[in-house]
Design a protein around this motif. Structure first.
Motif, PDB file in Angstrom:
ATOM      1  N   ALA A  28       0.874  -1.041  -0.146  1.00 15.35           N
ATOM      2  CA  ALA A  28      -0.025  -0.004  -0.068  1.00 15.35           C
ATOM      3  C   ALA A  28       0.920   1.108   0.094  1.00 15.35           C
ATOM      4  CB  ALA A  28      -0.918   0.144   1.231  1.00 15.35           C
ATOM      5  N   SER A  29       1.727   1.251   0.725  1.00  7.16           N
ATOM      6  CA  SER A  29       2.888   2.529   0.875  1.00  7.16           C
ATOM      7  C   SER A  29       3.455   2.479  -0.504  1.00  7.16           C
ATOM      8  CB  SER A  29       4.017   2.044   1.877  1.00  7.16           C
ATOM      9  OG  SER A  29       3.135   2.076   3.035  1.00  7.16           O
ATOM     10  N   ILE A  30       4.047   1.614  -0.932  1.00  4.26           N
ATOM     11  CA  ILE A  30       4.404   1.571  -2.336  1.00  4.26           C
ATOM     12  C   ILE A  30       3.569   2.088  -3.550  1.00  4.26           C
ATOM     13  CG2 ILE A  30       5.439   0.505  -4.478  1.00  4.26           C
ATOM     14  CD1 ILE A  30       6.740  -1.413  -2.229  1.00  4.26           C
ATOM     15  N   GLY A  31       2.344   1.727  -3.368  1.00  5.43           N
ATOM     16  CA  GLY A  31       1.163   1.980  -4.347  1.00  5.43           C
ATOM     17  C   GLY A  31       0.787   3.636  -4.316  1.00  5.43           C
ATOM     18  N   VAL A  32       0.843   3.948  -3.134  1.00  7.59           N
ATOM     19  CA  VAL A  32       0.369   5.483  -3.239  1.00  7.59           C
ATOM     20  C   VAL A  32       1.358   6.364  -3.598  1.00  7.59           C
ATOM     21  CG1 VAL A  32       0.052   7.387  -1.660  1.00  7.59           C
ATOM     22  CG2 VAL A  32      -1.135   5.039  -1.345  1.00  7.59           C
ATOM     23  N   PRO A  33       2.701   6.703  -3.345  1.00  7.63           N
ATOM     24  CA  PRO A  33       3.611   7.408  -3.950  1.00  7.63           C
ATOM     25  C   PRO A  33       3.844   7.142  -5.497  1.00  7.63           C
ATOM     26  CG  PRO A  33       4.647   6.012  -2.614  1.00  7.63           C
ATOM     27  CD  PRO A  33       3.384   5.774  -2.315  1.00  7.63           C
ATOM     28  N   LEU A  34       3.606   5.918  -5.917  1.00  7.53           N
ATOM     29  CA  LEU A  34       3.933   5.408  -7.342  1.00  7.53           C
ATOM     30  C   LEU A  34       2.768   6.063  -8.282  1.00  7.53           C
ATOM     31  CD1 LEU A  34       4.851   1.935  -7.596  1.00  7.53           C
ATOM     32  CD2 LEU A  34       6.475   3.685  -7.926  1.00  7.53           C
ATOM     33  N   TYR A  35       1.510   6.421  -7.768  1.00  7.16           N
ATOM     34  CA  TYR A  35       0.547   7.132  -8.596  1.00  7.16           C
ATOM     35  C   TYR A  35       0.251   6.370  -9.781  1.00  7.16           C
ATOM     36  CZ  TYR A  35       1.469  11.179  -5.664  1.00  7.16           C
ATOM     37  OH  TYR A  35       1.600  11.952  -4.645  1.00  7.16           O
ATOM     38  N   ILE A  36       0.119   5.022  -9.808  1.00  7.58           N
ATOM     39  CA  ILE A  36       0.126   4.160 -10.930  1.00  7.58           C
ATOM     40  C   ILE A  36      -1.364   3.764 -11.110  1.00  7.58           C
ATOM     41  CG2 ILE A  36       2.244   2.906 -10.915  1.00  7.58           C
ATOM     42  CD1 ILE A  36       0.936   0.761  -9.419  1.00  7.58           C
ATOM     43  N   ARG A  37      -1.834   3.991 -12.538  1.00  8.33           N
ATOM     44  CA  ARG A  37      -3.117   4.120 -12.836  1.00  8.33           C
ATOM     45  C   ARG A  37      -3.567   2.595 -12.683  1.00  8.33           C
ATOM     46  NH1 ARG A  37      -5.299   8.203 -16.427  1.00  8.33           N
ATOM     47  NH2 ARG A  37      -6.881   6.920 -16.861  1.00  8.33           N
ATOM     48  N   ALA A  38      -4.973   2.369 -12.281  1.00  2.00           N
ATOM     49  CA  ALA A  38      -5.623   0.894 -12.354  1.00  2.00           C
ATOM     50  C   ALA A  38      -5.155   0.287 -13.424  1.00  2.00           C
ATOM     51  CB  ALA A  38      -7.010   1.025 -12.144  1.00  2.00           C
ATOM     52  N   GLU A  39      -5.235   0.946 -14.784  1.00  2.00           N
ATOM     53  CA  GLU A  39      -4.919   0.187 -15.935  1.00  2.00           C
ATOM     54  C   GLU A  39      -3.663  -0.238 -15.854  1.00  2.00           C
ATOM     55  OE1 GLU A  39      -8.196   3.122 -16.673  1.00  2.00           O
ATOM     56  OE2 GLU A  39      -6.252   3.417 -15.804  1.00  2.00           O
ATOM     57  N   THR A  40      -2.627   0.442 -15.336  1.00  2.29           N
ATOM     58  CA  THR A  40      -1.295  -0.295 -15.085  1.00  2.29           C
ATOM     59  C   THR A  40      -1.197  -1.246 -14.066  1.00  2.29           C
ATOM     60  OG1 THR A  40      -0.576   1.998 -15.809  1.00  2.29           O
ATOM     61  CG2 THR A  40       1.127   0.403 -14.997  1.00  2.29           C
ATOM     62  N   ALA A  41      -1.719  -0.770 -12.890  1.00  2.00           N
ATOM     63  CA  ALA A  41      -1.718  -1.823 -11.635  1.00  2.00           C
ATOM     64  C   ALA A  41      -2.254  -2.960 -11.724  1.00  2.00           C
ATOM     65  CB  ALA A  41      -2.321  -0.811 -10.482  1.00  2.00           C
ATOM     66  N   ILE A  42      -3.418  -3.071 -12.265  1.00  2.00           N
ATOM     67  CA  ILE A  42      -4.199  -4.477 -12.339  1.00  2.00           C
ATOM     68  C   ILE A  42      -3.239  -5.795 -13.137  1.00  2.00           C
ATOM     69  CG2 ILE A  42      -6.102  -5.818 -13.194  1.00  2.00           C
ATOM     70  CD1 ILE A  42      -7.844  -3.068 -12.180  1.00  2.00           C
ATOM     71  N   PRO A  43      -2.876  -5.387 -14.350  1.00  2.00           N
ATOM     72  CA  PRO A  43      -1.974  -6.343 -15.150  1.00  2.00           C
ATOM     73  C   PRO A  43      -0.704  -6.672 -14.176  1.00  2.00           C
ATOM     74  CG  PRO A  43      -2.609  -4.779 -16.579  1.00  2.00           C
ATOM     75  CD  PRO A  43      -3.105  -4.216 -15.406  1.00  2.00           C
ATOM     76  N   ILE A  44      -0.213  -5.954 -13.650  1.00  2.00           N
ATOM     77  CA  ILE A  44       1.131  -6.179 -12.798  1.00  2.00           C
ATOM     78  C   ILE A  44       0.580  -6.956 -11.680  1.00  2.00           C
ATOM     79  CG2 ILE A  44       2.915  -5.092 -11.498  1.00  2.00           C
ATOM     80  CD1 ILE A  44       2.903  -2.553 -13.108  1.00  2.00           C
ATOM     81  N   GLY A  45      -0.563  -6.594 -10.980  1.00  2.00           N
ATOM     82  CA  GLY A  45      -0.903  -7.462  -9.856  1.00  2.00           C
ATOM     83  C   GLY A  45      -1.030  -8.755 -10.171  1.00  2.00           C
ATOM     84  N   LEU A  46      -1.927  -9.032 -11.472  1.00  2.00           N
ATOM     85  CA  LEU A  46      -2.257 -10.391 -12.009  1.00  2.00           C
ATOM     86  C   LEU A  46      -1.101 -11.211 -11.794  1.00  2.00           C
ATOM     87  CD1 LEU A  46      -4.377 -12.330 -12.944  1.00  2.00           C
ATOM     88  CD2 LEU A  46      -3.947 -11.331 -15.277  1.00  2.00           C
ATOM     89  N   ALA A  47      -0.168 -10.577 -12.713  1.00  2.89           N
ATOM     90  CA  ALA A  47       0.949 -11.310 -12.678  1.00  2.89           C
ATOM     91  C   ALA A  47       1.878 -11.776 -11.401  1.00  2.89           C
ATOM     92  CB  ALA A  47       2.403 -10.637 -13.819  1.00  2.89           C
ATOM     93  N   LEU A  48       1.894 -10.609 -10.559  1.00  2.00           N
ATOM     94  CA  LEU A  48       2.393 -10.971  -9.091  1.00  2.00           C
ATOM     95  C   LEU A  48       1.973 -12.063  -8.650  1.00  2.00           C
ATOM     96  CD1 LEU A  48       3.383  -7.397  -8.279  1.00  2.00           C
ATOM     97  CD2 LEU A  48       5.107  -9.226  -8.634  1.00  2.00           C
ATOM     98  N   SER A  49       0.348 -12.045  -8.622  1.00  2.00           N
ATOM     99  CA  SER A  49      -0.411 -13.163  -7.973  1.00  2.00           C
ATOM    100  C   SER A  49       0.025 -14.476  -8.419  1.00  2.00           C
ATOM    101  CB  SER A  49      -1.810 -12.738  -8.134  1.00  2.00           C
ATOM    102  OG  SER A  49      -2.480 -12.986  -9.271  1.00  2.00           O
ATOM    103  N   GLN A  50       0.281 -14.299  -9.939  1.00  2.00           N
ATOM    104  CA  GLN A  50       0.383 -15.727 -10.248  1.00  2.00           C
ATOM    105  C   GLN A  50       1.861 -16.344 -10.043  1.00  2.00           C
ATOM    106  OE1 GLN A  50      -0.237 -14.850 -14.481  1.00  2.00           O
ATOM    107  NE2 GLN A  50      -2.516 -15.432 -14.466  1.00  2.00           N
ATOM    108  N   LYS A  51       2.649 -15.345  -9.535  1.00  2.00           N
ATOM    109  CA  LYS A  51       4.007 -15.941  -9.111  1.00  2.00           C
ATOM    110  C   LYS A  51       4.127 -15.972  -7.739  1.00  2.00           C
ATOM    111  CE  LYS A  51       6.279 -15.855 -12.884  1.00  2.00           C
ATOM    112  NZ  LYS A  51       7.135 -17.337 -13.412  1.00  2.00           N
TER     113      LYS A  51
END
Length: 300
Positions: free
Chosen positions: A221-244
């Motif tokens: 959560a602390s990384i996500g807030v200052p990164l200011y990544i859009r959901a369109e960016t965050a969700i594909p990244i999150g999907l890949a991380l969850s699969q790993k």
């Protein structure tokens, strides 16, 4: 070579899925909003009490406005005397609950994850709207002006075509404009996700942010807030991380933290709110991300 092939396959499949999903959902939502006058949305936001906070979160979840539309609408409601709490529920819900994010979570992570994500962010938007009103947040509003819609698209039903075919055409054009605006973020997110999927060992991710790593959630959560990544960016990244092997809680904390604090929205919030209120909203997003993350780890 196998890693490269896997990464390319991931990129092509996820990009195709998200493109169809984004254009389809955006068209449907734009079409529906043409039949809902903005005056009706303003009336919903004028309700007081917990019912007003509920309706504020509902309006935020229904309106895929960019920050350039959301913030002027927010200031207009406050200047018109709308209750502060429901308007804050709208402000918090708008970036976290717009139909594109909900549909992406549903399509990529499943209906159970989607329903839990919606429930956490919706309830959080309601409750924190109440809290921000109780602590006197309205005293930190600047009574200024903000330029109207600067996104290049419009969701204003007041000037919509009369016939259904005309409305449908306008909705498709609006959806395409929205898609072009976020395409680079979507491609970046999918590309990073493809790299994670193809090249990062599963043990590496599990050892850092696996289900047995409780501190991974507040860190994400602390990384996500200052990164200011859009959901369109965050969700594909999150999907890949969850699969790993990354825990679903950490993934959701990253998505909520990043999606809730996009650069355009933060900049425009600072133009109508004083620093203390902007900081309070950041804390609200972070808290929602952490609570949601632990709930996800408990249930999944």
């Amino acid at each position: 070579m196998n890693n490269l092939i896997s990464a390319i396959q991931y990129f092509l499949i996820i990009t195709a899925e998200l493109t169809v999903l984004f254009l389809g959902i955006s068209t449907i939502v734009a079409l529906v909003l043409m039949y809902i006058p903005q005056e009706k949305l303003r009336q919903w936001l004028s309700r007081r009490g917990i019912w007003g906070n509920f309706l504020g979160a509902v309006v935020g979840s229904l309106t895929p406005f960019c920050a350039c539309s959301t913030i002027p609408m927010t200031l207009g409601m406050l200047n018109a005397g709308a209750p502060f709490g429901p308007v804050m529920s709208f402000v918090i819900a708008s970036p976290l609950l717009n139909p594109i994010i909900i549909s992406m979570v549903w399509a990529l992570m499943g209906v159970k994850a989607c329903l839990l994500y919606f429930g956490v962010t919706f309830v959080g938007s309601m409750l924190f709207g109440v809290v921000l009103e109780k602590i006197g947040g309205e005293h930190y509003v600047k009574r200024g002006r903000v330029k109207p819609n600067c996104c290049g698209t419009t969701h204003d039903s007041g000037n919509s075509p009369i016939t259904f075919s005309g409305k449908l055409k306008a909705s498709i054009i609006s959806a395409w404009g929205d898609f072009r605006a976020v395409l680079i973020y979507l491609l970046v997110g999918v590309a990073i996700g493809a790299g994670i999927y193809g090249y990062i060992p599963q043990d590496f991710v599990t050892n850092i942010a696996g289900p047995d790593k409780p501190f991974a959630i507040p860190v994400a959560a602390s990384i996500g807030v200052p990164l200011y990544i859009r959901a369109e960016t965050a969700i594909p990244i999150g999907l890949a991380l969850s699969q790993k092997g990354m825990s679903m809680g950490a993934v959701i904390a990253l998505i909520i933290g990043g999606a809730g604090m996009a650069i355009p929205e933060m900049a425009m919030l600072a133009s109508i709110f004083r620093k203390r209120l902007v900081a309070a909203i950041v804390v609200v997003i972070w808290t929602t991300a952490v609570v949601g993350g632990y709930l996800f780890n408990t249930i999944f």
